[in-house]
Design a protein around this motif. Structure first.
Motif, mmCIF file in Angstrom:
data_model
loop_
_atom_site.group_PDB
_atom_site.id
_atom_site.type_symbol
_atom_site.label_atom_id
_atom_site.label_comp_id
_atom_site.label_asym_id
_atom_site.label_seq_id
_atom_site.Cartn_x
_atom_site.Cartn_y
_atom_site.Cartn_z
ATOM 1 N N PHE A 1 6.347 4.370 -1.343
ATOM 2 C CA PHE A 1 7.326 5.389 -0.952
ATOM 3 C C PHE A 1 6.607 6.399 -0.060
ATOM 4 C CE2 PHE A 1 10.121 8.940 -1.249
ATOM 5 C CZ PHE A 1 11.339 8.523 -1.786
ATOM 6 N N ILE A 2 7.112 6.599 1.158
ATOM 7 C CA ILE A 2 6.533 7.547 2.106
ATOM 8 C C ILE A 2 7.570 8.619 2.419
ATOM 9 C CG2 ILE A 2 5.435 7.856 4.354
ATOM 10 C CD1 ILE A 2 4.825 4.893 4.390
ATOM 11 N N ARG A 3 7.136 9.874 2.411
ATOM 12 C CA ARG A 3 8.060 10.948 2.765
ATOM 13 C C ARG A 3 8.131 11.125 4.275
ATOM 14 N NH1 ARG A 3 7.190 16.499 0.686
ATOM 15 N NH2 ARG A 3 6.668 15.527 -1.296
ATOM 16 N N LYS A 4 9.297 11.519 4.759
ATOM 17 C CA LYS A 4 9.459 11.896 6.155
ATOM 18 C C LYS A 4 9.019 13.345 6.334
ATOM 19 C CE LYS A 4 13.499 8.976 7.204
ATOM 20 N NZ LYS A 4 14.917 9.007 7.602
ATOM 21 N N PRO A 5 8.580 13.740 7.541
ATOM 22 C CA PRO A 5 8.352 12.889 8.701
ATOM 23 C C PRO A 5 7.163 11.969 8.469
ATOM 24 C CG PRO A 5 7.586 15.115 9.145
ATOM 25 C CD PRO A 5 8.292 15.160 7.824
ATOM 26 N N ILE A 6 7.187 10.798 9.077
ATOM 27 C CA ILE A 6 6.208 9.759 8.807
ATOM 28 C C ILE A 6 4.805 10.226 9.159
ATOM 29 C CG2 ILE A 6 6.485 8.688 11.074
ATOM 30 C CD1 ILE A 6 6.021 6.837 7.735
ATOM 31 N N ASP A 7 3.871 9.910 8.286
ATOM 32 C CA ASP A 7 2.467 10.247 8.479
ATOM 33 C C ASP A 7 1.715 8.946 8.762
ATOM 34 O OD1 ASP A 7 -0.393 10.443 7.321
ATOM 35 O OD2 ASP A 7 0.204 12.540 7.492
ATOM 36 N N ASN A 8 1.141 8.823 9.979
ATOM 37 C CA ASN A 8 0.484 7.584 10.373
ATOM 38 C C ASN A 8 -0.675 7.233 9.441
ATOM 39 O OD1 ASN A 8 -1.936 6.392 12.294
ATOM 40 N ND2 ASN A 8 0.037 5.418 12.671
ATOM 41 N N GLU A 9 -1.439 8.239 9.035
ATOM 42 C CA GLU A 9 -2.575 7.973 8.149
ATOM 43 C C GLU A 9 -2.114 7.452 6.796
ATOM 44 O OE1 GLU A 9 -6.358 10.377 6.143
ATOM 45 O OE2 GLU A 9 -5.228 11.264 7.813
ATOM 46 N N LYS A 10 -1.063 8.060 6.248
ATOM 47 C CA LYS A 10 -0.512 7.597 4.972
ATOM 48 C C LYS A 10 0.017 6.177 5.111
ATOM 49 C CE LYS A 10 1.504 7.846 0.838
ATOM 50 N NZ LYS A 10 0.738 7.783 -0.423
ATOM 51 N N LEU A 11 0.700 5.900 6.216
ATOM 52 C CA LEU A 11 1.254 4.568 6.429
ATOM 53 C C LEU A 11 0.156 3.510 6.476
ATOM 54 C CD1 LEU A 11 3.471 2.531 7.179
ATOM 55 C CD2 LEU A 11 3.183 3.257 9.562
ATOM 56 N N THR A 12 -0.882 3.742 7.294
ATOM 57 C CA THR A 12 -1.924 2.731 7.440
ATOM 58 C C THR A 12 -2.710 2.549 6.138
ATOM 59 O OG1 THR A 12 -3.368 4.432 8.418
ATOM 60 C CG2 THR A 12 -2.159 3.004 9.923
ATOM 61 N N THR A 13 -2.829 3.608 5.334
ATOM 62 C CA THR A 13 -3.469 3.475 4.024
ATOM 63 C C THR A 13 -2.672 2.546 3.132
ATOM 64 O OG1 THR A 13 -4.453 5.686 4.154
ATOM 65 C CG2 THR A 13 -4.196 4.732 1.964
ATOM 66 N N ILE A 14 -1.337 2.676 3.161
ATOM 67 C CA ILE A 14 -0.475 1.814 2.353
ATOM 68 C C ILE A 14 -0.537 0.371 2.840
ATOM 69 C CG2 ILE A 14 1.954 1.286 1.844
ATOM 70 C CD1 ILE A 14 2.425 4.298 1.643
ATOM 71 N N MET B 1 9.662 6.018 13.336
ATOM 72 C CA MET B 1 8.988 5.031 12.499
ATOM 73 C C MET B 1 8.262 4.008 13.355
ATOM 74 S SD MET B 1 8.549 4.131 9.300
ATOM 75 C CE MET B 1 6.992 3.238 9.435
ATOM 76 N N ALA B 2 8.908 3.527 14.400
ATOM 77 C CA ALA B 2 8.286 2.536 15.283
ATOM 78 C C ALA B 2 7.049 3.105 15.956
ATOM 79 C CB ALA B 2 9.293 2.061 16.327
ATOM 80 N N ARG B 3 7.087 4.392 16.326
ATOM 81 C CA ARG B 3 5.941 5.027 16.977
ATOM 82 C C ARG B 3 4.715 5.068 16.079
ATOM 83 N NH1 ARG B 3 9.749 8.744 18.955
ATOM 84 N NH2 ARG B 3 9.220 10.282 17.355
ATOM 85 N N SER B 4 4.921 5.067 14.770
ATOM 86 C CA SER B 4 3.809 5.217 13.838
ATOM 87 C C SER B 4 3.119 3.897 13.504
ATOM 88 C CB SER B 4 4.311 5.865 12.541
ATOM 89 O OG SER B 4 5.128 4.972 11.823
#
Length: 339
Positions: A101-114, A18-21
């Motif tokens: 809500f984000i599914r694992k494994p973490i997706d950096n693109e999905k995270l930054t969109t949120i 998670m921290a890496r993303s």
């Protein structure tokens, strides 16, 4: 202004992932919690403006943690990051106040969109620096490897649970996977005590890729086979044993297929696998397991105990990888890029 970010997950491997993303350009101070109670305490200390929250954890799970945050009106924005991706899990957490809500494994693109959607961060999305500073080393000890395998299983378990939930239209309760390196004659001791004196039925499916092989086994005790057959629509007019076998095969295909697909994606390998076979019906668990896996001396054993409480259903998925392939799995998971 620096934002305090709290990552709450019982897996050290997942916390690092998670921290890496998180984007390099985001001005944040990152803290970590291993379970919900620790996260609650840290939020009260001002260390959780943003909380990335797992669901399946000891002490306080994600649902219990979210309930406390809501009741005490704690000052944090919650984004769930979970391997349990069932629609009901998502809806429950959003109803309690999680913003997404984000599914694992973490997706950096999905995270930054949120992050952008909620006005939390809108800058450069690169996370290359954090990736370099949070990698596991190639000298990881056995506990670190088992933790990584547990997270690997957690993601696979969640995807399999989601598939089964859709077929049955039921919420599947997901555990924290049990992961151990065991001699094969100790396998029966890795399973729940409630099963050790029960008659069992089991289905097996082998899988293999370049350098990695293993076996997936579905275990039902006798009462659960009947309950599952009924849930899948068997009637009293059908052949009783035939209905049980059909239920075993249906559930095995759903769970094992989804698990192997999730493992393939995380390890960046393509598994081929044989058709499922019945290992035994109404057998003694100790005899069934020891006779079947005696070809291996030591295995990585991943035990996942699924449950549907309202139908009094409990059954287990056991993933077995021989000892000689364990380091290959770890290296694939940690050091090789997907693609």
């Amino acid at each position: 202004m620096t934002v305090s970010v709290l990552i709450c997950d019982d897996s050290g491997f997942a916390r690092k992932a998670m921290a890496r993303s998180l984007p390099d350009g985001w001005d944040i101070d990152i803290s970590f919690a291993e379970h919900g109670q620790e996260a609650i305490d840290m939020i009260k200390e001002g260390k959780g403006d943003i909380l990335f929250l797992d669901l399946n954890m000891p002490v306080l799970d994600g649902y219990q943690t979210m309930e406390i945050i809501r009741k005490q009106d704690l000052p944090t924005l919650v984004i769930v990051v979970s391997g349990d991706v069932q629609e009901e899990a998502r809806n429950r957490m959003l109803a309690m106040g999680a913003i997404d809500f984000i599914r694992k494994p973490i997706d950096n693109e999905k995270l930054t969109t949120i992050l952008a959607k909620y006005g939390i961060y809108n800058g450069d999305t690169s996370a290359s620096h954090r990736e370099q500073t949070t990698q596991l080393s190639d000298t990881a000890d056995e506990d670190e490897k088992l933790d990584a395998f547990r997270e690997l299983a957690n993601v696979a378990m969640g995807q399999a649970g989601e598939n089964l939930a859709k077929v049955l239209n039921e919420f599947i309760e997901l555990p924290i996977p049990n992961v151990s390196l065991l001699h094969t004659n100790e396998l029966h001791m890795a399973l729940d005590e409630v099963n050790q004196n029960s008659q069992m039925s089991a289905v097996s499916k082998g899988f293999i890729s370049t350098g990695i092989s293993g076996e997936a086994i579905i275990l039902f005790n006798d009462s659960n086979v009947e309950n599952m057959a009924n849930l899948l629509g068997a009637t009293n007019d059908e052949n009783h044993e035939g209905a049980e076998v059909e239920a075993l095969m249906d559930v095995s295909n759903i769970l094992i297929g989804a698990c192997l697909n999730a493992l393939s994606a995380q390890l960046n390998v393509k598994f081929t696998h044989n058709s499922p076979i019945i290992l035994g019906l109404h057998c003694d668990l100790y005899e069934l397991m020891n006779n079947h896996v005696s070809r291996w001396d030591k295995v990585l054993a991943i035990e996942i105990a699924y449950a549907i409480s309202k139908h009094n259903l409990n059954f287990e998925l056991l993933l077995l990888i021989p000892d000689q392939d364990v380091d290959k799995v770890f290296n694939r998971l940690v050091f090789q890029k997907v693609g």
